[in-house]
Design an enzyme around this catalytic site. Structure first.
Site, PDB file in Angstrom:
ATOM      1  N   LYS A 245       0.810  -1.226   0.000  1.00 44.20           N
ATOM      2  CA  LYS A 245       0.000   0.000   0.000  1.00 44.20           C
ATOM      3  C   LYS A 245       0.838   1.269   0.000  1.00 44.20           C
ATOM      4  O   LYS A 245       0.405   2.310  -0.457  1.00 44.20           O
ATOM      5  CB  LYS A 245      -0.976   0.005   1.173  1.00 44.20           C
ATOM      6  CG  LYS A 245      -0.411   0.467   2.514  1.00 44.20           C
ATOM      7  CD  LYS A 245      -1.570   0.762   3.484  1.00 44.20           C
ATOM      8  CE  LYS A 245      -1.136   1.348   4.815  1.00 44.20           C
ATOM      9  NZ  LYS A 245      -0.393   0.442   5.688  1.00 44.20           N
TER      10      LYS A 245
ATOM     11  N   HIS B 105       1.410  -3.712  14.729  1.00 43.52           N
ATOM     12  CA  HIS B 105       1.936  -2.566  13.993  1.00 43.52           C
ATOM     13  C   HIS B 105       1.939  -1.408  14.972  1.00 43.52           C
ATOM     14  O   HIS B 105       0.882  -0.971  15.419  1.00 43.52           O
ATOM     15  CB  HIS B 105       1.061  -2.249  12.771  1.00 43.52           C
ATOM     16  CG  HIS B 105       1.718  -1.275  11.813  1.00 43.52           C
ATOM     17  ND1 HIS B 105       2.267  -0.089  12.208  1.00 43.52           N
ATOM     18  CD2 HIS B 105       1.921  -1.348  10.462  1.00 43.52           C
ATOM     19  CE1 HIS B 105       2.780   0.540  11.151  1.00 43.52           C
ATOM     20  NE2 HIS B 105       2.584  -0.203  10.083  1.00 43.52           N
TER      21      HIS B 105
ATOM     22  N   GLY C 256       6.454   0.642  10.447  1.00 45.94           N
ATOM     23  CA  GLY C 256       6.744   1.741  11.360  1.00 45.94           C
ATOM     24  C   GLY C 256       8.121   2.357  11.200  1.00 45.94           C
ATOM     25  O   GLY C 256       8.406   3.391  11.787  1.00 45.94           O
TER      26      GLY C 256
ATOM     27  N   GLU D 299       6.905  -5.826   8.203  1.00 42.24           N
ATOM     28  CA  GLU D 299       6.185  -5.309   7.028  1.00 42.24           C
ATOM     29  C   GLU D 299       6.562  -3.860   6.741  1.00 42.24           C
ATOM     30  O   GLU D 299       5.722  -2.966   6.781  1.00 42.24           O
ATOM     31  CB  GLU D 299       4.678  -5.399   7.269  1.00 42.24           C
ATOM     32  CG  GLU D 299       4.176  -6.810   7.503  1.00 42.24           C
ATOM     33  CD  GLU D 299       2.827  -6.864   8.216  1.00 42.24           C
ATOM     34  OE1 GLU D 299       2.315  -7.976   8.419  1.00 42.24           O
ATOM     35  OE2 GLU D 299       2.286  -5.795   8.577  1.00 42.24           O
TER      36      GLU D 299
ATOM     37  N   ARG E  28       7.257   2.463   4.260  1.00 41.13           N
ATOM     38  CA  ARG E  28       7.995   3.725   4.181  1.00 41.13           C
ATOM     39  C   ARG E  28       9.514   3.532   4.073  1.00 41.13           C
ATOM     40  O   ARG E  28      10.170   4.207   3.277  1.00 41.13           O
ATOM     41  CB  ARG E  28       7.676   4.479   5.476  1.00 41.13           C
ATOM     42  CG  ARG E  28       7.971   5.927   5.502  1.00 41.13           C
ATOM     43  CD  ARG E  28       7.694   6.468   6.904  1.00 41.13           C
ATOM     44  NE  ARG E  28       6.290   6.396   7.314  1.00 41.13           N
ATOM     45  CZ  ARG E  28       5.349   7.230   6.892  1.00 41.13           C
ATOM     46  NH1 ARG E  28       5.652   8.169   6.026  1.00 41.13           N
ATOM     47  NH2 ARG E  28       4.103   7.118   7.310  1.00 41.13           N
TER      48      ARG E  28
ATOM     49  N   ASP F 222      -0.898  11.570   5.327  1.00 43.93           N
ATOM     50  CA  ASP F 222       0.260  10.946   5.958  1.00 43.93           C
ATOM     51  C   ASP F 222       0.983  11.924   6.886  1.00 43.93           C
ATOM     52  O   ASP F 222       2.016  11.602   7.447  1.00 43.93           O
ATOM     53  CB  ASP F 222       1.213  10.417   4.873  1.00 43.93           C
ATOM     54  CG  ASP F 222       2.276   9.499   5.439  1.00 43.93           C
ATOM     55  OD1 ASP F 222       1.935   8.695   6.328  1.00 43.93           O
ATOM     56  OD2 ASP F 222       3.445   9.603   5.024  1.00 43.93           O
TER      57      ASP F 222
HETATM   58  C1  LIG Z   1       0.641   0.347   6.325  1.00 45.43           C
HETATM   59  C2  LIG Z   1       1.056  -0.954   6.887  1.00 45.43           C
HETATM   60  C3  LIG Z   1       2.413  -1.304   6.947  1.00 45.43           C
HETATM   61  C4  LIG Z   1       3.536  -0.384   6.516  1.00 45.43           C
HETATM   62  O1  LIG Z   1       3.807   0.573   7.484  1.00 45.43           O
HETATM   63  P1  LIG Z   1       5.062   1.541   7.344  1.00 45.43           P
HETATM   64  O2  LIG Z   1       4.915   2.441   8.531  1.00 45.43           O
HETATM   65  O3  LIG Z   1       4.986   2.233   6.060  1.00 45.43           O
HETATM   66  O4  LIG Z   1       6.287   0.700   7.475  1.00 45.43           O
HETATM   67  C5  LIG Z   1       2.723  -2.557   7.430  1.00 45.43           C
HETATM   68  N1  LIG Z   1       1.774  -3.416   7.837  1.00 45.43           N
HETATM   69  C6  LIG Z   1       0.471  -3.119   7.795  1.00 45.43           C
HETATM   70  C7  LIG Z   1      -0.520  -4.125   8.229  1.00 45.43           C
HETATM   71  C8  LIG Z   1       0.069  -1.871   7.336  1.00 45.43           C
HETATM   72  O5  LIG Z   1      -1.236  -1.573   7.309  1.00 45.43           O
END
Ligand SMILES: *Cc1c(COP(=O)(O)O)cnc(C)c1O
Length: 472
Positions: free
Chosen positions: A65, A194, A234, A268, A271, A321
């Site tokens: 995403k 997360h 994150g 995951e 960013r 964001d």
């Molecule tokens: C948006 C999202 C991420 C990515 O988060 P970042 O802060 O961009 O690393 C990872 N896992 C899930 C489930 C998300 O919704």
């Protein structure tokens, strides 16, 4: 989707060129008016090297995403990264580049039924859940799924908190969900969380990993065989940020709570991988002098610049964001600094990019650059008011080309070193000094007289203007 892989070809730069020289070459060509991006895939490769070095035990699953640009996905796939998908169409996009379903985690804890059915049909088995009704739904639609329970553990400071929407309470709700999953005969394989996107509270990872350990123990007691710990996203990714502190906390907490290798640890990151890889170039199409000093009615007190991308396009990141952007004039100007504001192209008053910044006076047609525009920008951008979403020019230096050109799903065909298929060229090609070495003798790139007259005859790379629709 009209765009083929070829339309996002990667332009190989020689050692004298970088993203800024590419931006100069394109913007100075005299034929470029619209805003555009330059994506440096070398930046993604360097991020991956950092990840491997700092978090050797944690396998990254890129959060699609964050930026679903096809080249980004292909490069990450070539590097061996897995994917976090949140919907049917994200799953299709990743499968579409030839990725095995086992390298995908369906990490949306609240999934429409048809998307679960699709995941099941495609063999995407690992999926998260954070509530009772989701467990019942999974039981009905994908009974052999590998279920990951998502708990809530929020960073105290985060650019985008997520806890109010997702994650069950780790001490009260999660144990109940484990019992329910047990009763339903579901296969719980692990715990995820997360901490919030753009996390600025590294110790939160220790708190979350400790919660996960307690729940692993309970799951084991209930007869599950949990093996997956998912640290979510994150991690920061803009130039000048670092994951050192977060990595240190994670590595220590893993040593404390999950010392043996039998637990598979994934994360995951979104960013982290893409923020600094994209640079946006915008041009000034209009400007307005404001004179508000009653004692000196001719003095300009403020300049308003109108550029060709705004909050309905790439700069939606300002609204959604909570990003802050820094305008960098491309041309070295001189003269005194004036209070200025920068506005997007649409007719909405909300469409402001920078509220107040000191800039030297710029003319129409000059370019303003924004770095770190890779995360949560393009996938959300709209064409509101008829202003197009900027195209992406992809570049890589030679070492990156050598590294990636044969790594699936990339092939030599993804890279252009001068041999642009003539049928894809609708506009103008401008060649540089390396024209001869890079030229494929079978294809006439441009008439010699045009090259001779080219204002960028010293350009060190080749690019083409391919007029295609954006990727939806
Ligand atoms: C948006 C999202 C991420 C990515 O988060 P970042 O802060 O961009 O690393 C990872 N896992 C899930 C489930 C998300 O919704």
């Amino acid at each position: 989707m009209k765009v083929t892989n070829c339309d996002e070809r990667i332009h190989v730069l020689d050692s004298s060129a970088d993203v800024m020289t590419v931006i100069r070459d394109i913007s100075n060509s005299g034929v470029q008016e619209e805003a555009f991006y330059v994506l440096d895939i070398g930046d993604i490769v360097r991020k991956h090297q950092i990840w491997k070095e700092k978090l050797p035990r944690v396998e990254p699953y890129y959060a699609v995403k964050c930026n679903d640009n096809l080249t980004v996905l292909e490069v990450l796939a070539a590097l061996g990264v897995g994917f976090d998908c949140a919907s049917k169409s994200e799953i299709n996009k990743v499968l579409g580049i030839g990725i095995d379903s086992s390298r995908i985690i369906f990490a949306n804890p609240t999934k429409p039924a048809s998307h679960i059915r699709h995941a099941s049909a495609m063999g995407v088995d690992t999926m998260t859940a954070d509530n009772e009704s989701e467990l019942h739904k999974i039981k009905k639609l994908h009974p052999v799924a590998k279920v990951v329970i998502r708990i809530r553990c929020d960073a105290e400071v985060a650019q985008c908190p997520l806890g109010m929407k997702f994650g069950c309470d780790p001490t009260h709700e999660a144990p109940k969900l484990l019992h329910i999953a047990r009763m339903l005969g579901l296969n719980v394989v692990g715990i995820s969380f997360h901490v919030g996107s753009g996390c600025q509270d590294p110790p939160v990872f220790q708190r979350a990993i400790r919660h996960a350990r307690v729940l692993f123990n309970l799951a084991l007691d209930l007869g599950f065989k949990p093996y997956l710990l998912d640290l979510g996203g994150g991690y920061p990714g803009a130039t000048g940020t670092s994951i050192d502190k977060i990595a240190e906390v994670i590595n220590e907490a893993l040593m404390e709570c999950f010392p043996t290798e039998d637990v598979h640890v994934i994360a995951e990151p979104g960013r982290f991988y893409v923020a600094s890889a994209f640079t946006l170039a915008t041009s000034i199409h209009s400007k307005r002098y404001v004179r508000q000093d009653p004692t000196s009615p001719n003095t300009v007190t403020h300049v308003m610049y109108y550029i060709n991308d705004g909050v309905y396009g790439s700069f939606n990141c300002l609204l959604y964001d909570h990003q802050r952007v820094t305008p960098l004039p491309l041309k070295k100007a001189c003269g005194k600094m004036i209070q200025s504001s920068i506005w997007g192209p649409t007719c909405d008053g909300l469409d402001q990019v920078v509220e107040n910044v000191l800039l030297q006076d710029m003319d129409l047609g000059e370019w303003i650059i924004f770095e770190n525009m890779g995360a949560y920008t393009l996938p959300v951008a709209s064409q509101f008011n008829g202003f197009p979403v900027p195209k992406v020019h992809v570049v890589a230096d030679e070492s990156v080309w050598l590294l990636l050109k044969d790594a699936f799903p990339l092939t030599e065909d993804h890279f252009v070193i001068g041999n642009t298929p003539a049928t894809l060229r609708l506009g103008l090609d401008i060649g540089g000094t390396n024209m001869d070495t890079w030229n494929n003798s079978g294809i006439d790139l441009a008439p010699p007289e045009m090259l001779a007259a080219s204002p960028v005859a010293t350009a060190s790379f080749l690019y083409d203007y391919v007029d295609v629709d954006r990727i939806d």
